[in-house]
Motif scaffolding. Structure first.
Motif, PDB file in Angstrom:
ATOM      1  N   ASP A 109       0.853  -1.192   0.000  1.00  0.00           N
ATOM      2  CA  ASP A 109       0.000   0.000   0.000  1.00  0.00           C
ATOM      3  C   ASP A 109       0.885   1.238   0.000  1.00  0.00           C
ATOM      4  O   ASP A 109       1.845   1.322   0.778  1.00  0.00           O
ATOM      5  CB  ASP A 109      -0.912   0.036   1.232  1.00  0.00           C
ATOM      6  CG  ASP A 109      -1.946  -1.073   1.218  1.00  0.00           C
ATOM      7  OD1 ASP A 109      -2.831  -1.040   0.361  1.00  0.00           O
ATOM      8  OD2 ASP A 109      -1.834  -1.988   2.070  1.00  0.00           O
ATOM      9  N   LEU A 110       0.551   2.197  -0.859  1.00  0.00           N
ATOM     10  CA  LEU A 110       1.242   3.484  -0.861  1.00  0.00           C
ATOM     11  C   LEU A 110       0.629   4.346   0.230  1.00  0.00           C
ATOM     12  O   LEU A 110      -0.568   4.628   0.218  1.00  0.00           O
ATOM     13  CB  LEU A 110       1.099   4.164  -2.226  1.00  0.00           C
ATOM     14  CG  LEU A 110       1.759   5.545  -2.338  1.00  0.00           C
ATOM     15  CD1 LEU A 110       3.275   5.432  -2.190  1.00  0.00           C
ATOM     16  CD2 LEU A 110       1.384   6.200  -3.668  1.00  0.00           C
ATOM     17  N   LEU A 111       1.436   4.776   1.190  1.00  0.00           N
ATOM     18  CA  LEU A 111       0.947   5.582   2.303  1.00  0.00           C
ATOM     19  C   LEU A 111       1.098   7.069   2.034  1.00  0.00           C
ATOM     20  O   LEU A 111       0.207   7.856   2.338  1.00  0.00           O
ATOM     21  CB  LEU A 111       1.707   5.222   3.586  1.00  0.00           C
ATOM     22  CG  LEU A 111       1.633   3.761   4.032  1.00  0.00           C
ATOM     23  CD1 LEU A 111       2.493   3.552   5.277  1.00  0.00           C
ATOM     24  CD2 LEU A 111       0.200   3.339   4.299  1.00  0.00           C
TER      25      LEU A 111
ATOM     26  N   SER B  36      -2.400   8.745  12.089  1.00  0.00           N
ATOM     27  CA  SER B  36      -3.055   9.710  11.202  1.00  0.00           C
ATOM     28  C   SER B  36      -2.488   9.714   9.793  1.00  0.00           C
ATOM     29  O   SER B  36      -2.962  10.454   8.940  1.00  0.00           O
ATOM     30  CB  SER B  36      -2.947  11.116  11.799  1.00  0.00           C
ATOM     31  OG  SER B  36      -1.586  11.521  11.874  1.00  0.00           O
ATOM     32  N   ASN B  37      -1.450   8.899   9.556  1.00  0.00           N
ATOM     33  CA  ASN B  37      -0.793   8.857   8.250  1.00  0.00           C
ATOM     34  C   ASN B  37      -0.423  10.267   7.798  1.00  0.00           C
ATOM     35  O   ASN B  37      -0.734  10.713   6.695  1.00  0.00           O
ATOM     36  CB  ASN B  37      -1.682   8.173   7.200  1.00  0.00           C
ATOM     37  CG  ASN B  37      -0.954   7.938   5.884  1.00  0.00           C
ATOM     38  OD1 ASN B  37       0.257   7.739   5.861  1.00  0.00           O
ATOM     39  ND2 ASN B  37      -1.691   7.975   4.782  1.00  0.00           N
TER      40      ASN B  37
ATOM     41  N   LEU C 212       6.969  -0.748   7.437  1.00  0.00           N
ATOM     42  CA  LEU C 212       7.067   0.558   6.789  1.00  0.00           C
ATOM     43  C   LEU C 212       8.319   0.581   5.932  1.00  0.00           C
ATOM     44  O   LEU C 212       9.420   0.266   6.404  1.00  0.00           O
ATOM     45  CB  LEU C 212       7.121   1.659   7.843  1.00  0.00           C
ATOM     46  CG  LEU C 212       7.093   3.105   7.347  1.00  0.00           C
ATOM     47  CD1 LEU C 212       5.740   3.439   6.726  1.00  0.00           C
ATOM     48  CD2 LEU C 212       7.401   4.072   8.495  1.00  0.00           C
ATOM     49  N   VAL C 213       8.166   0.958   4.663  1.00  0.00           N
ATOM     50  CA  VAL C 213       9.256   0.913   3.693  1.00  0.00           C
ATOM     51  C   VAL C 213       9.392   2.280   3.036  1.00  0.00           C
ATOM     52  O   VAL C 213       8.398   2.879   2.607  1.00  0.00           O
ATOM     53  CB  VAL C 213       8.999  -0.162   2.617  1.00  0.00           C
ATOM     54  CG1 VAL C 213      10.172  -0.238   1.637  1.00  0.00           C
ATOM     55  CG2 VAL C 213       8.750  -1.523   3.256  1.00  0.00           C
TER      56      VAL C 213
ATOM     57  N   ASP D 198      13.513   8.751  -4.363  1.00  0.00           N
ATOM     58  CA  ASP D 198      12.169   8.338  -3.978  1.00  0.00           C
ATOM     59  C   ASP D 198      11.798   8.965  -2.639  1.00  0.00           C
ATOM     60  O   ASP D 198      12.477   8.741  -1.629  1.00  0.00           O
ATOM     61  CB  ASP D 198      12.082   6.813  -3.890  1.00  0.00           C
ATOM     62  CG  ASP D 198      10.648   6.318  -3.872  1.00  0.00           C
ATOM     63  OD1 ASP D 198       9.897   6.723  -2.956  1.00  0.00           O
ATOM     64  OD2 ASP D 198      10.274   5.524  -4.754  1.00  0.00           O
ATOM     65  N   LEU D 199      10.715   9.742  -2.627  1.00  0.00           N
ATOM     66  CA  LEU D 199      10.246  10.416  -1.416  1.00  0.00           C
ATOM     67  C   LEU D 199       8.990   9.761  -0.843  1.00  0.00           C
ATOM     68  O   LEU D 199       8.353  10.316   0.055  1.00  0.00           O
ATOM     69  CB  LEU D 199       9.958  11.893  -1.708  1.00  0.00           C
ATOM     70  CG  LEU D 199      11.082  12.714  -2.359  1.00  0.00           C
ATOM     71  CD1 LEU D 199      10.657  14.173  -2.513  1.00  0.00           C
ATOM     72  CD2 LEU D 199      12.371  12.614  -1.563  1.00  0.00           C
ATOM     73  N   THR D 200       8.626   8.578  -1.325  1.00  0.00           N
ATOM     74  CA  THR D 200       7.387   7.934  -0.906  1.00  0.00           C
ATOM     75  C   THR D 200       7.578   7.105   0.360  1.00  0.00           C
ATOM     76  O   THR D 200       8.692   6.760   0.746  1.00  0.00           O
ATOM     77  CB  THR D 200       6.840   7.005  -2.007  1.00  0.00           C
ATOM     78  OG1 THR D 200       7.745   5.914  -2.199  1.00  0.00           O
ATOM     79  CG2 THR D 200       6.665   7.757  -3.312  1.00  0.00           C
ATOM     80  N   LEU D 201       6.459   6.773   0.992  1.00  0.00           N
ATOM     81  CA  LEU D 201       6.402   5.761   2.044  1.00  0.00           C
ATOM     82  C   LEU D 201       5.379   4.716   1.629  1.00  0.00           C
ATOM     83  O   LEU D 201       4.273   5.051   1.188  1.00  0.00           O
ATOM     84  CB  LEU D 201       5.968   6.363   3.381  1.00  0.00           C
ATOM     85  CG  LEU D 201       6.998   7.041   4.284  1.00  0.00           C
ATOM     86  CD1 LEU D 201       6.326   7.437   5.591  1.00  0.00           C
ATOM     87  CD2 LEU D 201       8.199   6.158   4.550  1.00  0.00           C
ATOM     88  N   GLU D 202       5.758   3.455   1.781  1.00  0.00           N
ATOM     89  CA  GLU D 202       4.854   2.340   1.523  1.00  0.00           C
ATOM     90  C   GLU D 202       4.739   1.483   2.777  1.00  0.00           C
ATOM     91  O   GLU D 202       5.573   1.560   3.680  1.00  0.00           O
ATOM     92  CB  GLU D 202       5.388   1.453   0.398  1.00  0.00           C
ATOM     93  CG  GLU D 202       5.403   2.056  -0.974  1.00  0.00           C
ATOM     94  CD  GLU D 202       5.966   1.064  -1.993  1.00  0.00           C
ATOM     95  OE1 GLU D 202       5.173   0.497  -2.753  1.00  0.00           O
ATOM     96  OE2 GLU D 202       7.196   0.864  -2.013  1.00  0.00           O
ATOM     97  N   ALA D 203       3.703   0.655   2.798  1.00  0.00           N
ATOM     98  CA  ALA D 203       3.600  -0.390   3.817  1.00  0.00           C
ATOM     99  C   ALA D 203       3.521  -1.726   3.110  1.00  0.00           C
ATOM    100  O   ALA D 203       2.727  -1.901   2.178  1.00  0.00           O
ATOM    101  CB  ALA D 203       2.371  -0.186   4.692  1.00  0.00           C
TER     102      ALA D 203
END
Length: 544
Positions: A36-38, A101-102, A402-403, A422-427
């Motif tokens: 999932d993209l957080l 709260s993401n 958390l990745v 890459d500035l994203t956070l995924e789970a």
């Protein structure tokens, strides 16, 4: 029938890898986790991460990447005339991520935290040490809060020598050892104490340093149950009595003699610990000797596809080698609440360092340490995002991983490169996250437990057959993670007594809190209940 392995079609080595995998006895499953993209943009790249007992994650990269993508609040700016990129910087290079709260909150670091190390103290404070240039002697503290006003505090003279690419480990007395670093063949302790406020030489670090390649940065360090430290660097390991500065035991060189430490970056975990059980270390991945120098000249050698496992307290310890489904460089290893190990992130060839990694490994692997040999590795659902150099992965309280991160460039670069910043956070959610799970009723989260004393754990199980023998209560110490190593990570399987039905689907089991500070240093842990390898969400406990 085995589930087919799904691998990205655009990587050149994958046909060979697929053929190799098909010839091995690898456990597979129809449920192989989900992604999932957080957050599509947290403003920085997640180079360092630490989960705190507030269910918030402190994340930072470095101050000399240039302007980040998130502004500091309230008109704050960082002015540093010695900064080589941006001397007047109003952007953040650290953030706090709220799992509940993401959401992201910018934090302010005053000095460069690049390639640093850290540990959480018994009271829950994150102590981070070292970095680059103006940050190399600095100790920074982050004291968790619930009102969104806490921020970094800096002590410019906290370290006696520069620390860059060092490893920290929390000790039984609550201090941290800060071990090694680039061109730093020694160690020190923090906080300082009278009689232990100096720098101590480490011949082992000099012995494991490869000229031109190093291959001994960010050494893998684990606190053994006898109070000594297991330290692995390059291809060798020692058991070290830090109180006396004495090597207690020299372990055999890992078979093959190839390096597993930065920049030939593999990863390692201390496998789950039981009272009176066998303490084992698992080291996976890395690069063949000479790979770093070859990568510097444009030749990217295939990563190591082996893991070595060793009983560190055995009378005659030896490495047992196992073969992963694919080679992996710059992978992260995360202890899951049910005792399994997640191997995630990284590449198939090259090494760590600017632009030196190739061929991203998109598929995580779960390693089941207590399955029979040949049935321990399970390939998981692939991500769509490469996570190369400067990526991280940590366990969350709900059991997800958390990745984030990936920036193999000297600055932020988003276009016209092989692996954009890459500035994203995924789970990543292992298959148990979507299963019917146990639920802890008592104790409540944030409870204190007393060392060596019984703890009554009450929990509910989903309707159906109950296998009391499979119920397991674990405690996990959250890690400070950077550069493919999770410092201070450990998982304890608690001693248990008979389980009883309280009412309906509610059960109670008595476990014993760890009695030794060597087994479990004081501090905050995540406590889980697993039934048939499916863990509950965790609760926070503080062992005193």
């Amino acid at each position: 029938m085995n589930t087919p392995l799904i691998l990205p079609f655009f990587q050149p080595q994958l046909l060979i890898i697929l053929l190799l995998i098909s010839s091995r006895n690898i456990l597979s499953s129809a449920a192989a986790g989900k992604w999932d993209l957080l957050q599509s943009d947290i403003g920085i790249t997640a180079m360092h991460m630490q989960l705190l007992h507030t269910d918030r994650v402190v994340i930072f990269d470095r101050t000399d990447f240039g302007l980040s993508n998130i502004s500091l609040p309230h008109g704050k700016c960082r002015d540093d005339p010695n900064e080589r990129i941006v001397k007047h910087d109003c952007t953040a290079h650290s953030v706090e991520y709220s799992v509940a709260s993401n959401s992201i909150r910018p934090l302010m670091v005053q000095t460069d935290v690049w390639c640093s190390s850290g540990a959480v103290t018994p009271d829950g404070t994150l102590v981070q040490t070292g970095g680059f240039r103006d940050g190399e002697h600095v100790v920074r503290k982050y004291r968790p809060c619930s009102d969104d006003y806490c921020d970094w505090e800096e002590n410019g003279g906290g370290l006696l020598v520069k620390r860059w690419y060092a490893t920290n480990h929390i000790l039984p007395d609550g201090r941290s050892i800060v071990f090694g670093g680039r061109e730093t063949f020694n160690y020190e302790f923090y906080p300082k104490r009278r009689g232990a406020d100096k720098v101590y030489e480490s011949p082992f670090l000099r012995q494991t340093n490869d000229p031109g390649s190093e291959n001994n940065l960010y050494p893998f360090i684990f606190l053994n149950e006898d109070g000594n430290l297991f330290i692995f660097a390059n291809s060798r390991a020692i058991l070290f009595n830090y109180s006396k500065g004495v090597v207690v035991k020299n372990y055999p060189t890992i078979p093959g003699g190839d390096p597993r430490s930065y920049p030939s970056t593999g990863s390692a975990v201390l496998l789950p610990l039981k009272k009176y059980g066998r303490a084992e270390v698992l080291v996976c991945g890395g690069a063949p000797r000479g790979a770093f120098m070859k990568a510097r000249h444009g030749t990217f050698v295939g990563a190591l596809n082996t893991c070595g496992r060793i009983g560190i307290n055995d009378a005659n310890p030896s490495w047992a080698m196992e073969t992963m489904p694919m080679g992996r460089i710059m992978g992260d290893m995360v202890l899951l609440p049910n005792g399994n190990v997640l191997i995630i992130n990284g590449g198939v060839s090259g090494t760590a360092g600017w632009e030196y990694g190739r061929d991203a490994v998109l598929s995580p692997v779960i390693y089941r340490p207590y399955n029979r040999l040949g049935m321990r590795f399970e390939v998981q659902t692939p991500s769509s995002r490469p996570r190369m150099y400067h990526s991280t992965a940590i366990l969350l309280r709900d059991g997800r991983v958390l990745v984030g991160g990936s920036n193999p460039h000297e600055f932020y670069r988003f276009t016209k490169v092989l692996f954009p910043t890459d500035l994203t956070l995924e789970a990543f959610s292992p298959s148990y996250v979507n299963a019917l799970r146990p639920k802890i009723v008592a104790p409540v989260s944030q409870s204190k437990i007393t060392r060596g004393k019984p703890v009554q754990v009450r929990f509910t199980l989903p309707p159906g057959r109950v296998d009391a023998s499979s119920v397991m209560v674990t405690m996990v110490a959250p890690s400070f993670t950077t550069h493919s190593f999770s410092m201070n990570q450990r998982l304890l399987i608690l001693s248990r007594r008979n389980m009883a039905i309280v009412a309906g689907h509610t059960h109670e089991i008595q476990v014993t809190a760890p009695g030794s500070v060597n087994l479990a240093p004081s501090g905050y842990y995540l406590l889980f209940v697993s039934h048939q390898s499916i863990p509950s969400e965790g609760i926070w406990v503080q062992i005193t």
